[in-house]
Design an enzyme around this catalytic site. Structure first.
Site, short mmCIF file in Angstrom:
data_model
loop_
_atom_site.label_atom_id
_atom_site.label_comp_id
_atom_site.label_asym_id
_atom_site.label_seq_id
_atom_site.Cartn_x
_atom_site.Cartn_y
_atom_site.Cartn_z
N SER A 276 6.18 8.45 -3.22
CA SER A 276 6.06 8.43 -1.76
C SER A 276 7.32 9.03 -1.12
CB SER A 276 5.87 7.00 -1.27
OG SER A 276 4.70 6.45 -1.82
N CYS B 141 2.88 -0.78 -0.73
CA CYS B 141 3.87 -1.13 -1.75
C CYS B 141 4.44 -2.52 -1.42
CB CYS B 141 4.99 -0.09 -1.78
SG CYS B 141 6.25 -0.54 -2.99
N GLY C 266 -5.33 0.57 -11.20
CA GLY C 266 -5.07 -0.80 -11.64
C GLY C 266 -5.48 -1.03 -13.09
#
Lengths: 241, 309
Positions: B39, B123, B237
């Site tokens: 990011s 996050c 995930g």
């Protein structure tokens, strides 16, 4: 998983280098590294100089903290991680700076090694006596205070079946063109965070030094133009040398 | 607008992270259809002090991290983006979604070099003394929608809003879609903690749980979001095998993202093992298009419910 160790001895090695001996031995291949964590401070990669010891130079605040540990103090390690040097008879081992420490296990496991060590001054040439017990040693120092006056590159050419190199990036960059790529191996050093191939912090030309390395074959090292040129700093941006 | 990610496999943001790594994997032929950058933050961030990743499971999977969004400056990213050329794969630029103004400035700056954007609003990690982007934006539908609107105004390219599993994600997701997001990213890591030597290991105290432990959590998130919103989903995930990826497709994902999968894998391992994941998915599809399985678990359960009544 971090493994708890206690420091058994903190030994000066000359210059600003010290070895921490630990109360446990690691199954390590020569050239592999561990992450050493001091709670509340930080965690950084170090080569194992002994199966039960790490050697560091007090270059930054964290190495200074680490090297200040006393016998009985705790330290947490994870690893060993990464690739290793091949162990081959008659190999030529080239070391510079604190990178010399990473070659000690290799020298002990190699038959008839030739060991070339380089540094600015005599006090940077660590483990000299131990290397002399394993094979033929030649030394170059920039100020001529030990061995030949000059750079490690001045000790070449040297006949060898394999060449294993560990030292500062600049030394690697200087040695790369002088050694046969298909017979040489280079151990790189980069700032690391995860040390298991996830975060990308330690990249060198897209190779993750923690997982693709730290030991790279000479053919791969030839294409790594970042060696001696740039490293990623803590933010991830490039720091040029 | 949707991304043409073929094969529908990406890396999770913050994993592999850097353009030179993507370029090497692209050149070596990894079976990854899109790469997602770390990011980008509005200014330089150093993130947390080490340790930032802990392998706390018996299987040595790194299951907890707290890098806390280190980032070089947008200007430094731009320089690297200009020099990056991916031959096969799409490039998705992840942007720290902490502020609408920052998001729009960063997107406008790097727009020509990105195929799409992911907004990190999820996050859970923080540098001591600050709040996480999840807490600031990701838990509030209005704040999340402001960030997405700002991105939408800055680009016509596909936008993924990456959500946290630790929120009212259907409500937040709905707000993001209404604000113009093309995909929902489901999801980020789950807040967690690890104590060792009488204190939290991570410098940020808590961190984000990832890897196999996260899979059932984010699988449910994908399932719930697909059930309510029927939107395009990028799933993340604990995807370690092709079977994991297929479960996410069945739950409603169109694209799957790998994270912890990359741990302890060399570049050549990644090339080999991503090909195996894609082959497993293709064998499962047995010639059918991927769309035929996306969300199929919902059709099955409604059929079964009909039968049982």
């Amino acid at each position: 998983m971090h493994i708890h160790c206690k420091v058994t001895e903190n030994r000066g090695e000359g210059g600003r280098n010290r070895t921490l001996f630990l109360d446990r031995r690691f199954e390590v291949q020569p050239g592999q590294f561990v992450m050493a964590w001091v709670p509340g401070e930080s965690e950084k990669p170090f080569s194992l100089s002994y199966e039960n010891g790490i050697t560091a130079k007090d270059l930054g605040w964290y190495s200074a903290k680490l090297l200040d540990l006393k016998p009985g103090d705790s330290i947490w390690l994870r690893g060993p991680y990464g690739t290793s040097f091949p162990v081959r008879e008659g190999a030529v081992l080239l070391g510079g700076g604190v990178g010399i420490a990473a070659l000690l296990i290799l020298a002990k496991r190699t038959e008839d090694p030739v060991i070339l060590l380089g540094g600015r001054t005599a006090e940077e040439i660590i483990f000299l006596e131990e290397f002399e017990k394993t094979g033929k040693v030649r030394v170059a120092t920039e100020d001529g205070s030990l061995g030949a006056k000059g750079l490690i590159t001045d000790l070449l050419p040297q006949e060898g079946r394999y060449y294993c190199v560990c030292g500062p990036d600049k030394m690697m960059a200087a040695l790369k063109p002088l050694l046969p790529p298909e017979k040489s191996f280079f151990s790189l050093e980069r700032y690391m965070k995860c040390a298991v191939g996830l975060c990308g912090q330690c990249t060198c030309n897209g190779y993750r030094v923690c997982t693709d390395g730290p030991v790279f074959d000479g053919i791969t090292a030839q294409e790594m133009t970042d060696i001696g040129h740039r490293k990623r700093k803590k933010s991830g941006g490039w720091e040029y040398s | 607008m949707l991304l043409d990610i073929d094969p529908p496999i990406v890396n999770a943001s913050g994993i592999l992270s850097f353009l030179d790594i993507f370029q090497l994997l692209d050149r070596k032929g990894a079976t990854i259809g899109g790469y997602v950058t770390k990011s980008i933050s509005p200014g330089e961030r150093l993130g947390n002090e080490n340790p930032v990743v802990v392998e706390c499971g018996a299987e040595e999977y790194p299951t907890l991290n707290s890098l806390a969004l280190p980032s070089q400056t947008p200007e430094e990213w731009l320089e690297e983006l200009k020099q990056t050329h991916l031959k096969r794969s799409k490039l998705i630029v992840s942007v720290n979604g902490v502020s609408p103004d920052g998001v729009s400035r960063i997107i406008k700056m790097v727009e020509p070099y990105a195929d799409g954007f992911e907004l990190n609003m999820s996050c859970p990690n923080l540098v001591p003394g600050e709040e996480s982007v999840m807490a600031i934006v990701g838990r509030h539908p209005e704040a999340a929608s402001r960030v997405v609107r700002s991105a939408r105004r800055a680009t016509g390219k596909p936008v993924i809003a990456k959500l946290s599993p630790d929120t009212r994600y259907v409500e937040i997701g709905q707000a993001c879609l209404a604000a113009g997001a093309d995909y929902l990213g489901c999801g980020n890591t789950m807040p967690g903690m690890f104590i060792h030597s009488r204190g939290p290991v991570l410098a940020g105290q808590s961190g984000g749980v990832s890897g196999p432990a996260l899979k059932p959590v984010n699988l449910k998130m994908v399932y719930d979001i697909y059930a309510e919103l029927r939107c395009p989903i990028v799933a993340y995930g604990g995807i370690m095998t092709w079977e994991d990826a297929v479960e996410y497709f069945l739950a409603g994902a169109r694209v799957v993202g790998l994270g912890t999968f990359f741990a302890h894998r060399s570049t050549s391992d990644i090339v080999r093992d991503t090909a195996a994941i894609w082959k497993g998915i293709q064998d499962y599809l047995n010639g059918e298009p991927l769309e035929s399985v996306v969300g199929a678990a919902h059709r099955k359960s409604s059929m079964e419910m009909t039968r049982s009544h």
